[in-house]
Write a protein that holds these residues in place. Structure first.
Motif, short mmCIF file in Angstrom:
data_model
loop_
_atom_site.label_atom_id
_atom_site.label_comp_id
_atom_site.label_asym_id
_atom_site.label_seq_id
_atom_site.Cartn_x
_atom_site.Cartn_y
_atom_site.Cartn_z
N PHE A 108 0.83 -1.21 0.00
CA PHE A 108 0.00 0.00 0.00
C PHE A 108 0.87 1.25 0.00
N ILE A 109 1.93 1.27 0.82
CA ILE A 109 2.79 2.45 0.90
C ILE A 109 3.53 2.67 -0.41
N GLU A 110 4.01 1.60 -1.03
CA GLU A 110 4.68 1.73 -2.34
C GLU A 110 3.72 2.35 -3.37
N LYS A 111 2.49 1.86 -3.37
CA LYS A 111 1.49 2.39 -4.30
C LYS A 111 1.17 3.84 -3.98
N ALA A 112 1.08 4.18 -2.68
CA ALA A 112 0.77 5.54 -2.26
C ALA A 112 1.86 6.52 -2.71
N VAL A 113 3.12 6.13 -2.56
CA VAL A 113 4.23 6.99 -2.98
C VAL A 113 4.19 7.21 -4.49
N PHE A 163 6.43 15.33 1.89
CA PHE A 163 6.78 13.94 1.56
C PHE A 163 7.14 13.15 2.81
N ARG A 164 7.89 13.76 3.72
CA ARG A 164 8.28 13.06 4.94
C ARG A 164 7.09 12.79 5.83
N GLU A 165 6.20 13.76 5.98
CA GLU A 165 5.00 13.54 6.77
C GLU A 165 4.16 12.41 6.17
N PHE A 166 4.09 12.37 4.85
CA PHE A 166 3.34 11.34 4.14
C PHE A 166 3.91 9.95 4.44
N VAL A 167 5.23 9.81 4.28
CA VAL A 167 5.88 8.52 4.51
C VAL A 167 5.84 8.16 5.99
N ASP A 187 17.81 10.36 10.02
CA ASP A 187 18.34 11.68 10.37
C ASP A 187 19.75 11.58 10.95
N HIS A 188 20.01 10.51 11.68
CA HIS A 188 21.32 10.32 12.30
C HIS A 188 22.39 9.98 11.27
N LEU A 189 22.04 9.15 10.30
CA LEU A 189 23.02 8.69 9.32
C LEU A 189 23.10 9.58 8.09
N CYS A 190 21.99 10.18 7.73
CA CYS A 190 21.96 10.90 6.46
C CYS A 190 21.46 12.34 6.63
N GLY A 191 20.18 12.47 6.94
CA GLY A 191 19.60 13.80 7.12
C GLY A 191 19.29 14.52 5.82
N LYS A 192 19.55 13.88 4.68
CA LYS A 192 19.28 14.48 3.38
C LYS A 192 18.10 13.77 2.74
N GLU A 193 17.79 14.17 1.51
CA GLU A 193 16.68 13.54 0.81
C GLU A 193 17.05 12.16 0.30
N GLU A 194 18.35 11.95 0.00
CA GLU A 194 18.78 10.66 -0.53
C GLU A 194 20.15 10.30 0.03
N LEU A 195 20.43 8.99 0.03
CA LEU A 195 21.71 8.47 0.49
C LEU A 195 22.31 7.66 -0.65
N GLY A 196 23.48 8.10 -1.13
CA GLY A 196 24.13 7.42 -2.24
C GLY A 196 24.93 6.21 -1.81
N ARG A 197 25.29 5.37 -2.77
CA ARG A 197 26.05 4.15 -2.46
C ARG A 197 27.42 4.50 -1.90
N ILE A 235 19.44 5.78 -2.40
CA ILE A 235 18.45 5.29 -1.43
C ILE A 235 17.63 6.49 -0.96
N SER A 236 16.35 6.45 -1.26
CA SER A 236 15.47 7.55 -0.87
C SER A 236 14.86 7.28 0.51
N TYR A 237 14.19 8.31 1.04
CA TYR A 237 13.60 8.22 2.38
C TYR A 237 12.55 7.13 2.45
N ASP A 238 11.71 7.03 1.42
CA ASP A 238 10.66 6.02 1.43
C ASP A 238 11.24 4.61 1.27
N GLU A 239 12.30 4.45 0.46
CA GLU A 239 12.95 3.15 0.32
C GLU A 239 13.55 2.70 1.65
N PHE A 240 14.17 3.62 2.35
CA PHE A 240 14.78 3.34 3.65
C PHE A 240 13.71 2.84 4.63
N HIS A 241 12.58 3.53 4.66
CA HIS A 241 11.48 3.14 5.55
C HIS A 241 10.92 1.77 5.18
#
Length: 275
Positions: A108-113, A163-167, A187-197, A235-241
Motif C-alpha cells: 500500500f505504501i509503495e502504491k501511495a508513494v 513527503f516526509r509527513e506522508f511517509v 536523520d542520524h546517518l543521512c539527514g538528506k533527501e537521498e543516500l548514495g552508495r 536510497i530515498s527516504y521512502d525506500e529506507f522506511h
C-alpha cells in the motif's frame, strides 16, 4: 449547624484491571510523567546518542512527550488501556483506516508513494485537494475520512502534507514505533533527501565493525540490495522506511552501524560545527 466533609485518598495499586483506580493513582501518574521528563533531559544533556543508545533515547523521548493516557499507562507500567507500543494518535488513525476499509502494508505504501509522485511530479508537498486525489486513487471513498487523515498527517499544521509527513504517517500505521526508530536512524546517518552508495560505503568502513575489505564489501552489497528498491544507485527516504520497517534483522544491522563510536563521534562533530 456545622457540616464536615472528609476526603480520603485511595490506596495505590488497587486492581490493575480497572481503568480508573482512585486519586492515589492520579498522583502516581503525575509523578511518573515528571520523572520521565527529568530523566530524558538529564540523559540528553549528559550523554551522546551513541552512549545512551537509539532505542533508549527514542523510548524516553516518546514517553516524555506523550502526556495523555499513553504516557500515564507507560509510567504506571500497567498497560491496562492497551496502548503500549502505539505511537501518539494511533488509536484515532486506526479507526480512520478501519472506516476507509484499507489495509496499510508495504504494498500500500509503495502504491501511495507512486500516486503522490504522479499527482505532484517534482513537488514534495500535497495540499488538501491533491491529497483527496491521491486518497481516492488508493480507495478511500469517504470525504470525511480523507479530511481527518489529512489533518492527522499534517503534523506541523501548515495545511500541507510534505513527503516526509506522508511517509512517516503511513509507516507508523504499518510498523508502529519501529517507524519512529527508522526515522531517527535516517536523520542520524543521512539527514538528506537521498543516500548514495558511496556515502553508504563510507559509513560502513568508518564504523569499524568490519576490518577486512571483503567483509565491508559484502555488507555494503547486502545493504544496497535491500535498500535500493528501484536500483537507481540512490536510497530515498521512502525506500529506507520500506526496507527497515519490514526487516528486523536489517534494522538491527543499520542500528549497529549508526550507534558505533566512530559514526556517533562524526555526527556529533558535524552538529557542533554547525552551531
Amino acid at each position: 449547624m456545622m457540616e464536615l466533609i472528609f476526603f480520603f485518598q485511595a490506596e495505590d495499586g488497587i486492581r490493575d484491571a480497572q481503568e480508573s483506580r482512585g486519586l492515589g493513582d492520579v498522583y502516581k501518574r503525575q509523578a511518573g510523567i515528571k520523572g520521565l521528563e527529568n530523566y530524558y533531559y538529564q540523559q540528553v544533556d549528559r550523554r551522546t546518542v551513541g552512549e545512551l543508545g537509539l532505542d533508549s533515547l527514542i523510548s524516553v523521548r516518546q514517553q516524555a512527550r506523550d502526556k495523555g493516557k499513553a504516557l500515564s499507562t507507560y509510567a504506571m507500567k500497567g498497560n491496562s488501556q492497551g496502548v503500549e507500543g502505539k505511537p501518539p494518535g494511533a488509536k484515532a488513525m486506526d479507526e480512520l483506516v478501519a472506516k476507509a476499509k484499507i489495509r496499510i502494508n508495504r504494498f500500500f505504501i509503495e502504491k501511495a508513494v507512486k500516486e503522490l509522485k504522479r499527482v505532484v511530479p517534482g513537488s514534495k508537498n500535497l495540499d488538501m485537494n491533491q491529497w483527496d486525489i491521491v486518497m481516492r486513487r488508493l480507495g478511500v471513498a469517504s470525504p470525511f475520512v480523507r479530511h481527518k487523515m489529512f489533518e492527522a498527517m499534517d503534523t506541523d499544521g501548515n495545511n500541507k502534507v510534505d513527503f516526509r509527513e506522508f511517509v512517516d504517517g503511513l509507516s507508523r500505521l504499518w510498523a508502529g514505533n519501529t517507524a519512529l526508530k527508522v526515522r531517527v536512524l535516517w536523520d542520524h546517518l543521512c539527514g538528506k533527501e537521498e543516500l548514495g552508495r558511496v556515502a553508504l560505503e563510507k559509513l560502513v568502513r568508518e564504523c569499524g565493525l568490519w576490518r577486512e575489505g571483503a567483509a565491508v564489501g559484502k555488507v555494503v552489497h547486502q545493504l544496497v540490495f535491500a535498500l535500493d528498491v528501484n536500483d537507481d544507485k540512490m536510497i530515498s527516504y521512502d525506500e529506507f522506511h520500506l526496507a527497515l520497517n519490514g526487516d528486523r534483522d536489517l534494522l538491527q544491522l543499520v542500528d549497529r552501524i549508526g550507534c558505533s563510536k566512530p559514526i556517533v563521534q562524526r555526527m556529533n562533530d558535524s552538529r557542533a560545527s554547525q552551531l
